[in-house]
Motif scaffolding. Structure first.
Motif, PDB file in Angstrom:
ATOM      1  N   THR A  44       0.860  -1.183   0.000  1.00 39.46           N
ATOM      2  CA  THR A  44       0.000   0.000   0.000  1.00 39.46           C
ATOM      3  C   THR A  44       0.899   1.237   0.000  1.00 39.46           C
ATOM      4  OG1 THR A  44      -0.066   0.131   2.399  1.00 39.46           O
ATOM      5  CG2 THR A  44      -1.759  -1.224   1.338  1.00 39.46           C
ATOM      6  N   LYS A  45       0.325   2.390  -0.288  1.00 42.49           N
ATOM      7  CA  LYS A  45       1.111   3.633  -0.336  1.00 42.49           C
ATOM      8  C   LYS A  45       1.744   3.936   1.012  1.00 42.49           C
ATOM      9  CE  LYS A  45      -1.025   6.040  -4.175  1.00 42.49           C
ATOM     10  NZ  LYS A  45      -1.710   7.244  -4.625  1.00 42.49           N
ATOM     11  N   GLU A  46       1.016   3.685   2.072  1.00 37.35           N
ATOM     12  CA  GLU A  46       1.548   3.943   3.412  1.00 37.35           C
ATOM     13  C   GLU A  46       2.745   3.038   3.704  1.00 37.35           C
ATOM     14  OE1 GLU A  46      -1.607   3.532   6.196  1.00 37.35           O
ATOM     15  OE2 GLU A  46      -2.616   5.371   5.565  1.00 37.35           O
ATOM     16  N   GLU A  47       2.599   1.752   3.332  1.00 40.01           N
ATOM     17  CA  GLU A  47       3.708   0.800   3.549  1.00 40.01           C
ATOM     18  C   GLU A  47       4.924   1.198   2.710  1.00 40.01           C
ATOM     19  OE1 GLU A  47       1.291  -3.312   4.584  1.00 40.01           O
ATOM     20  OE2 GLU A  47       1.712  -2.825   2.501  1.00 40.01           O
ATOM     21  N   LEU A  49       5.660   4.256   1.580  1.00 46.33           N
ATOM     22  CA  LEU A  49       6.247   5.461   2.159  1.00 46.33           C
ATOM     23  C   LEU A  49       7.024   5.138   3.430  1.00 46.33           C
ATOM     24  CD1 LEU A  49       3.377   8.052   1.657  1.00 46.33           C
ATOM     25  CD2 LEU A  49       5.623   8.092   0.571  1.00 46.33           C
ATOM     26  N   GLY A  50       6.471   4.229   4.235  1.00 49.77           N
ATOM     27  CA  GLY A  50       7.161   3.815   5.463  1.00 49.77           C
ATOM     28  C   GLY A  50       8.490   3.158   5.161  1.00 49.77           C
ATOM     29  N   LYS A  51       8.519   2.321   4.139  1.00 53.78           N
ATOM     30  CA  LYS A  51       9.751   1.645   3.738  1.00 53.78           C
ATOM     31  C   LYS A  51      10.785   2.661   3.247  1.00 53.78           C
ATOM     32  CE  LYS A  51      11.367  -2.184   0.897  1.00 53.78           C
ATOM     33  NZ  LYS A  51      11.036  -3.152  -0.150  1.00 53.78           N
ATOM     34  N   LYS A  52      10.337   3.634   2.421  1.00 51.77           N
ATOM     35  CA  LYS A  52      11.245   4.680   1.909  1.00 51.77           C
ATOM     36  C   LYS A  52      11.780   5.538   3.053  1.00 51.77           C
ATOM     37  CE  LYS A  52       9.592   5.133  -2.820  1.00 51.77           C
ATOM     38  NZ  LYS A  52       8.935   5.998  -3.803  1.00 51.77           N
ATOM     39  N   LEU A  53      10.903   5.816   4.019  1.00 54.76           N
ATOM     40  CA  LEU A  53      11.321   6.617   5.179  1.00 54.76           C
ATOM     41  C   LEU A  53      12.399   5.890   5.981  1.00 54.76           C
ATOM     42  CD1 LEU A  53      10.925   9.122   6.942  1.00 54.76           C
ATOM     43  CD2 LEU A  53       9.139   7.860   8.177  1.00 54.76           C
ATOM     44  N   GLU A  54      12.216   4.614   6.183  1.00 57.13           N
ATOM     45  CA  GLU A  54      13.219   3.818   6.906  1.00 57.13           C
ATOM     46  C   GLU A  54      14.555   3.838   6.171  1.00 57.13           C
ATOM     47  OE1 GLU A  54      11.777  -0.127   7.569  1.00 57.13           O
ATOM     48  OE2 GLU A  54      10.126   0.540   8.833  1.00 57.13           O
ATOM     49  N   GLU A  55      14.514   3.685   4.837  1.00 53.91           N
ATOM     50  CA  GLU A  55      15.739   3.712   4.036  1.00 53.91           C
ATOM     51  C   GLU A  55      16.420   5.080   4.129  1.00 53.91           C
ATOM     52  OE1 GLU A  55      14.578   2.607   0.107  1.00 53.91           O
ATOM     53  OE2 GLU A  55      14.242   0.499   0.628  1.00 53.91           O
TER      54      GLU A  55
END
Length: 199
Positions: A44-47, A49-55
């Motif tokens: 999903t978009k939230e997941e 975005l969350g993954k990109k934020l962690e990276e």
């Protein structure tokens, strides 16, 4: 008991093992199907975005660590350079001064000799030898006297303090006398020669 109609214990055991193996295979296939469906299921978009934020956070932390290390290294380099400069300013002339100690020794001997000397020519010769030795040591340290005798006036090297009538046409605009010798240190003028020029 009819043995032909009845299954033996061993046959029953073999059938049970076959059934168990088939069940395990079905469970494995089901798990594989679930895993493959999870892999292909888009995030999903939230997941995402969350993954990109962690990276991005991990990258920022890595860059911060590199920056802190680099800043510390540069600070150490700066402190070391300042210390080396201070040492150079304080002790830079050590080699030149050490090379002049033999001249001081010669002068001390000459002063003692002058007190009891009766032969003026011998004293004069001794002082000339010390002077020549001193000029030689200066030369070893990169110091050279600026040539002036009948040279063209060059304001990069010479300072004209007087102008007098030239004794001949060839000497017009040339140096006739040197009042104070000039010197260069490794080709850089450290004292201009004070000269008299013919007109």
């Amino acid at each position: 008991m009819d043995l032909n109609n009845k299954e033996t214990f061993e046959e029953k055991e073999l059938k049970a093992e076959d059934i168990q193996a088939q069940a395990e295979e079905q469970v494995d296939e089901k798990n594989e199907t679930q895993e493959s469906s999870q892999e292909t299921t888009p995030l999903t978009k939230e997941e995402e975005l969350g993954k990109k934020l962690e990276e991005a956070l991990a990258l920022a932390e890595e860059q911060k660590d590199k920056y802190l290390r680099l800043a510390a290294e540069f600070d150490n380099f700066r402190k070391r350079t300042i210390k080396e400069k201070a040492d150079l300013i304080l002790n830079g002339a050590e080699k030149s001064i050490s090379s002049m100690f033999p001249i001081i020794d010669d002068f001390e001997r000459a002063v003692k000799t002058i007190e009891t000397a009766t032969d003026i020519e011998a004293v004069k010769e001794g002082v000339t030898l010390i002077y020549n030795k001193f000029i030689g040591i200066l030369g070893q340290n990169g110091v050279k006297a600026i040539e002036t005798h009948e040279k063209e006036l060059n304001t990069d090297y010479h300072e004209a303090i007087a102008v007098i009538p030239s004794p001949s046409e060839e000497l017009k605009g040339k140096i006739l006398d040197c009042v104070q010798t000039g010197y260069t240190l490794n080709e850089k003028v450290i004292r201009h020669a004070k000269v008299v020029v013919g007109e």
